[in-house]
Write a protein that holds these residues in place. Structure first.
Motif, PDB file in Angstrom:
ATOM      1  N   UNK A 219      42.764  91.545  -5.756  1.00 41.57           N
ATOM      2  CA  UNK A 219      41.887  91.463  -4.588  1.00 41.57           C
ATOM      3  C   UNK A 219      40.680  90.589  -4.945  1.00 41.57           C
ATOM      4  N   UNK A 220      40.522  89.474  -4.213  1.00 43.82           N
ATOM      5  CA  UNK A 220      39.468  88.501  -4.499  1.00 43.82           C
ATOM      6  C   UNK A 220      38.500  88.456  -3.323  1.00 43.82           C
ATOM      7  N   UNK A 221      37.196  88.567  -3.611  1.00 40.15           N
ATOM      8  CA  UNK A 221      36.168  88.490  -2.576  1.00 40.15           C
ATOM      9  C   UNK A 221      36.059  87.069  -2.044  1.00 40.15           C
TER      10      UNK A 221
ATOM     11  N   UNK B 291      37.332  95.044  -9.480  1.00 39.44           N
ATOM     12  CA  UNK B 291      37.604  95.850 -10.673  1.00 39.44           C
ATOM     13  C   UNK B 291      38.729  96.825 -10.379  1.00 39.44           C
ATOM     14  N   UNK B 292      39.536  97.250 -11.311  1.00 38.18           N
ATOM     15  CA  UNK B 292      39.361  97.072 -12.751  1.00 38.18           C
ATOM     16  C   UNK B 292      39.833  95.715 -13.247  1.00 38.18           C
TER      17      UNK B 292
END
Length: 105
Positions: A73-75, A83-84
């Motif tokens: 999951x990438x912002x 994280x983690x």
């Protein structure tokens, strides 16, 4: 000496479907462009820092994209991997003028 950034016209807003990524190339950089459900435009480096997966092909949820290879999951705001997991991709400032999307590179 830091290179000066410039705005590059990249796409017509009406041609960017919402919630679907589009890979674009600007000055030798591969960028994943997203038109979010809330109307915002986000641009990040196009490859996952873990597997080099094509982020433009990932599933968009809110302000995040999931890598299609390993589901990281990438912002779309900060470029940080949630994280983690660990990693970061470059982010690019976007603007909309007269129905066109511009990226600052």
């Amino acid at each position: 000496m830091k290179a000066e950034k410039r705005k590059v016209k990249i796409a017509e807003l009406d041609h960017l479907p919402k919630q679907i990524g589009k890979e674009v190339h600007v000055n030798g950089k591969s960028i994943a462009l997203f038109h979010l459900e809330n109307g915002a435009i986000r641009a990040i480096g196009s490859t996952c820092p873990h597997t080099n997966g094509p982020l433009a092909e990932g599933i968009v949820s809110g302000e995040y994209v999931f890598c299609p290879l390993k589901n990281w999951k990438v912002s779309l705001i900060t470029g940080e991997v949630q994280k983690p997991d660990d990693g970061i991709v470059e982010t690019y400032k976007t603007e909309i003028h007269d129905g066109f999307v511009y990226i600052e590179v």
